[in-house]
Design a protein around this motif. Structure first.
Motif: not given
Ligand code: NA
Ligand code: NA
Lengths: 430, 203, 335
Positions: B145-148, B5-13, B64-71
């Motif tokens: 986006f789907l993966a995250v 999850w952390r890795g995905a968040s970094v990739v998304a950022l 994906a970043h919007v999702l990871a940051t609940r936006g």
């Protein structure tokens, strides 16, 4: 079918499914149950079209423009400059709040960014000068909404795209209502502070020397306004191109201010894309939903149903205004505009209202939605900047300003030329 | 799971940063065309098309970043009144709803990308760009986006089974109004405490 | 049509149809009435159509043929410029500047039809059943100009590749701007001229922002009606025969409308003749001279056709010269 669609929409929204997903899932479900055509197969093209729609690029451009400006540090100086000119009025700095909002509105296409920019600079003054807190907060929340009425404006560009109306005309049409609304806001402050002088806080001392010296601090926003709005009327650029040039200009300004750094740029990128991607997913899903609705005949159906009410030109308009006020309490503003325009625009134009005029009225209704509870983004922005106290204070403070927005709409109904006069004078034609 | 999850968040950022860079590049390309049209004898043309592709790709890479940051915007009128457990259930329904949309988009976007790749189709403009070029990275953004989205769903589901509502909320919950605005303002570089208000002022 | 099948022999079918733009005459006066009224009346109610314009569906056009291929729609009213690729072949049907009259445009379409049918069958699983066109394409310019030679040095808003080549060959520079932004762009001088159809230009209010219309034919935007082959093959023989007859009628109606719209467009733009769609504008009308026609022909042979030949390939270009070009003294050959 219309009932089912509505019910499903409300149910999905109620369990707080993301707005974009609500539209997408609703579109897929309606296609499944009400269409003999496999509309789902068209989704790839619709998504690509919306994603690569050149005119929509104005959205990230305005967001990025605002982000860059915010970080280049001119907000404080602009506020101080405007304060030296307006704060002698009863109500003091609250006039500067409105004035600065109007000034930033002229550079920014977004209302939230406008409220945030001005709010952060202005709020410390509440305690220092003893203003009535609720009214002061209201000036910030409401003042920020000017961001989408005074050009440039994301909403006008989107509306232009959805309805095939001219964005330069919309920009011109928004100018006088925008200035009028600014005037109304100030008049409200004036009246409150004349009736209840205690709301007005301690007066601010300034001199003509300060005023004249402060003028140079306004050059930054004027430069951006010149690029983003001036370039259109000077024949240099289309509105979409002008928005892109605004980003470039803001970057030049930030470099001039020596505000550019890697962390700053990364933060600009992240902030811009968070807002852009969020809006774009809604737009993409809404386009698919609208495609399904048009195909299964809902779009026609709604228009016919409203027509069947037989309320006439003015009656239907009043009904629509009430409809948008209620919807605006609950809905995020961009989705409200995209989702309703395909139904509502043909009705409005069919009744004989001018398309440009309706673009202005709709934008004012969206401004109202930004400051009406429970879902009103500008209320939250101001409340959070403040950090303490109840959000009810902000809501109470913003209410008189909502009343003036409605007043402006009625005025526009009576005298459409308030909006339409300027574009006709500058650009000719209807 | 946590590492993933952390890795995905970094990739998304990083996706969002790259997306922002593309928008800036688009602004520069368009500005250059406008200036060339006005000042030079010839009009170099086609910036609208290039900018549109940069926009499409930049946006899809940022989802994906919007999702990871609940936006992604959710209406929380009812949600706000609920206890943590029911909220967690709402959150899962919400992410499933989102997953349906994203899955559908990936399916159809993939189809037109492959169709254009196989047919060698080009844009019907003077630039005649093979459509598969911009559509490949554009499609990749939706896949990310789907993966995250799927990861967020799994992380929340596992947490829900454990009864860990806090993690569900932190992964896919609606940010409280306070959190939301702080995020928004934080991204604008504005602190939310009155006295430390800072817009990066210089001088 | 001596042996048109009787309604009793026909299948019952509702065609899902995608039309062109709902503000254009071809949609309002030809397509929409055909699918929503005439077909039903002719077939005793057995065959009907549910037509949506791309305006209502908020589509661009470029996606229409894929929607036809995947079976979202049974029938599409499409333009060659919709075709993303195989595009060069379709371009052959309406290269800018070739057709100098409505009759010529129709003639070119039927001469070039076999090549287009091949692409339609192979790439889109569909078949062309009828043709049409949009009113003659002309220059609208914000300055008063007196001949085609004045295009030199001007910035011209174009659509499509061959128009861009034609403008460049005439010494102008080609600019692409979305249709919705053209009027303000002309008004403010972002561009000096724009190319569009005589009547569509009037309807999009271009005369409010320009002074001159140049009645030199820059060709026509061709159109065709195509039907998905899966849907077609499911129809019974008598139904197919009946529909073939109906598509012929649709085609006649469409070409009559092209002819009258082109004339009426010039009348509406300039006030030379009756205009039924609104108050006529008063643009300066530049009539074509032999010099202008020669200029177009030279531009075609020197630039437009060689450029197109590059896109289409030697074999395709030779075919075009044989089927189309030699009727008009034109040769498509890459330089
Ligand atoms: Na603005
Ligand atoms: Na609201």
């Amino acid at each position: 079918m219309l009932g089912t669609a509505l019910l499903l929409l409300v149910a999905l929204l109620a369990v707080s499914v993301p707005v974009a997903a609500v539209m997408g899932v609703l579109g897929l479900a309606l296609n499944q149950f009400f269409s003999s055509i496999p509309l789902y197969l068209a989704m790839g093209d619709i998504v690509w079209n919306a994603s690569s729609e050149y005119i929509l690029i104005a959205i990230p451009m305005f967001v990025m423009l605002g982000e860059i400006l915010l970080r280049s540090g001119i907000a404080h100086r602009v506020y101080a400059a405007i304060a030296t000119w307006l704060s002698w009025l009863p109500g003091g700095l609250m006039h500067a709040n409105i004035g600065t909002c109007a000034m930033f509105a002229a550079t920014s296409g977004s209302s939230v960014a406008t409220a945030a920019t001005v709010g952060v600079v202005a709020l410390p003054q509440v305690k220092i000068r003893g203003y009535d807190e609720s009214l002061f907060l209201g000036t910030l929340a409401a003042g920020g909404t000017l961001g989408i009425l005074i050009p440039p404006s994301i909403n006008f560009i989107l509306y232009g795209l959805l309805t095939q109306t001219s964005v330069p005309r919309l920009y011109l049409a928004g100018m006088i209502p925008g200035l009028l609304l600014t005037g109304f806001f100030m008049a409200i402050i004036l009246v409150y502070c004349l009736v209840w002088p205690a709301k007005g806080g301690t007066p601010v001392e300034t001199s003509w020397r300060d005023r004249l010296r402060s003028l140079k601090d306004l050059s930054g926003p004027l430069f951006i306004f010149g690029v983003v709005v001036g370039s259109i009327y000077a024949g240099w650029a289309t509105p979409t191109e002008a928005a892109s040039m605004g980003v470039f200009a803001a970057l030049v300004l930030a470099a001039w201010e020596r505000a550019l750094s890697w962390p700053m740029i990364r933060a600009v990128f992240e902030g811009t894309m968070r807002t852009t991607a969020m809006i774009m997913l809604i737009i993409i899903a809404a386009q698919f939903l609208n495609f399904v609705l048009a195909n299964i005949g809902v779009t026609d159906g709604v228009a016919k149903a409203i027509d069947a009410l037989g309320l006439g030109k003015v009656g239907t308009m009043l009904l629509l205004i009430v409809f948008y006020l209620i919807l605006g309490c609950f809905m995020e503003t961009i989705s409200m505009m995209i989702l309703t325009t395909p139904f509502v625009f043909p009705i409005v134009v069919g009744l004989g209202w001018d398309p440009i005029w309706w673009g202005i009225v709709l934008t004012i209704l969206i401004e109202a939605a930004l400051v009406t509870p429970p879902v009103g983004l500008n209320l939250y922005v101001v409340q959070s900047l403040r950090g303490t106290g109840a959000i009810a204070d902000v809501i109470r403070g913003a209410l008189p300003f909502v009343a003036s927005m409605l007043g402006l709409i009625l005025l526009l109904m009576a005298f459409p030329d308030i909006a339409l006069g300027l574009p006709r004078w500058v650009m000719g034609g209807s | 799971m946590e590492r993933l999850w952390r890795g995905a968040s970094v990739v998304a950022l990083w996706g969002a940063w790259a997306g922002g860079a593309m928008i800036l590049l688009a602004a520069v390309v368009v500005t250059v065309e406008v200036i060339s049209r006005k000042l030079l004898a010839f009009a170099f043309s086609g910036s609208d098309e290039i900018a549109a592709y940069l926009f499409a790709v930049g946006t899809s890479w940022s989802l994906a970043h919007v999702l990871a940051t609940r936006g992604h915007v959710r209406i929380d009128v009812l949600y706000g009144q609920l206890g943590p457990r029911v909220r967690a259930l709402f959150d899962l329904v919400a992410i499933v709803g989102l997953a349906i949309l994203v899955l559908a988009i990936v399916d159809r976007a993939g189809e037109i990308f492959l169709d254009n790749l196989a047919g060698g189709n080009r844009s019907n403009t003077p630039l005649r760009i093979p459509l598969a070029w911009p559509q490949a990275p554009w499609f990749a953004g939706f896949v990310l986006f789907l993966a995250v989205t799927v990861l967020a769903f799994l992380r929340s589901l596992l947490a829900l089974v454990r009864g860990d509502y806090g993690t569900v909320a932190a992964t896919i919950g609606v940010p409280s109004q306070d959190e939301e605005v702080k995020g928004e303002l934080g991204s604008l570089g504005i602190g939310t405490s009155n006295t430390t208000a800072n817009t990066g002022a210089k001088r | 049509s001596a042996q048109t099948p009787a309604p009793a022999q026909l299948d019952t079918k509702k065609f899902n149809v995608i039309g062109t733009w709902n503000f254009l005459n071809i949609n309002k006066k030809v397509e929409a009435p055909f699918w929503s009224e005439q077909l039903g009346a002719a077939s005793g109610g057995k065959l009907t159509g549910n037509i949506k314009s791309i305006t209502e569906l908020n589509l661009k056009g470029t996606e229409v043929l894929r929607l036809l291929k995947t079976g979202v729609y049974d029938v599409a009213h499409a333009l060659p410029i919709y075709v993303d690729d195989g595009a060069a072949i379709f371009e052959g049907s309406d290269i800018s500047g070739v057709a100098q009259s409505v009759a010529q445009q129709r003639e070119i379409l039927s001469a070039w039809m076999p090549e287009m049918q091949k692409v339609m069958r192979e790439k889109f699983g569909s078949m062309i059943v009828s043709t049409f066109a949009f009113p003659q394409q002309v220059f609208f310019c914000r300055d008063e100009i007196s001949s085609l030679a004045d295009i030199k040095g001007k910035k011209v808003r174009v659509q499509g590749v061959s128009q861009s080549d034609l403008v460049k060959a005439l010494g102008g520079s080609a600019v692409t701007i979305p249709f919705g932004e053209v009027v303000p762009a002309l008004e403010k001088g972002v561009v000096d001229c724009g190319i569009t159809g005589t009547l569509p230009g009037y309807q999009a209010k271009w005369p409010e922002v320009v002074k001159t219309v140049v009645d030199v034919s820059l060709g026509y935007t061709a159109g065709f009606v195509a039907v998905n082959l899966n849907a077609w093959n499911k129809l019974s023989k008598p139904t197919q025969e009946f529909m073939t007859g109906q598509f012929k009628k649709l085609e006649e109606a469409a070409w009559a409308s092209v002819e009258s719209d082109t004339k009426e467009g010039i009348a509406c733009d300039t006030g030379n003749g009756p205009c039924s769609v609104g108050p006529a504008a008063k643009l300066k009308l530049v009539m074509p001279t032999d010099a202008d026609r020669a200029l177009v022909k030279k531009a075609l042979n020197d630039v437009v056709l060689p450029e197109w030949a590059k896109r289409c390939g030697a074999e395709c270009a030779a075919k075009w010269t044989e089927l189309v070009g030699k009727r008009y003294g034109l040769v498509a050959k890459a330089n």
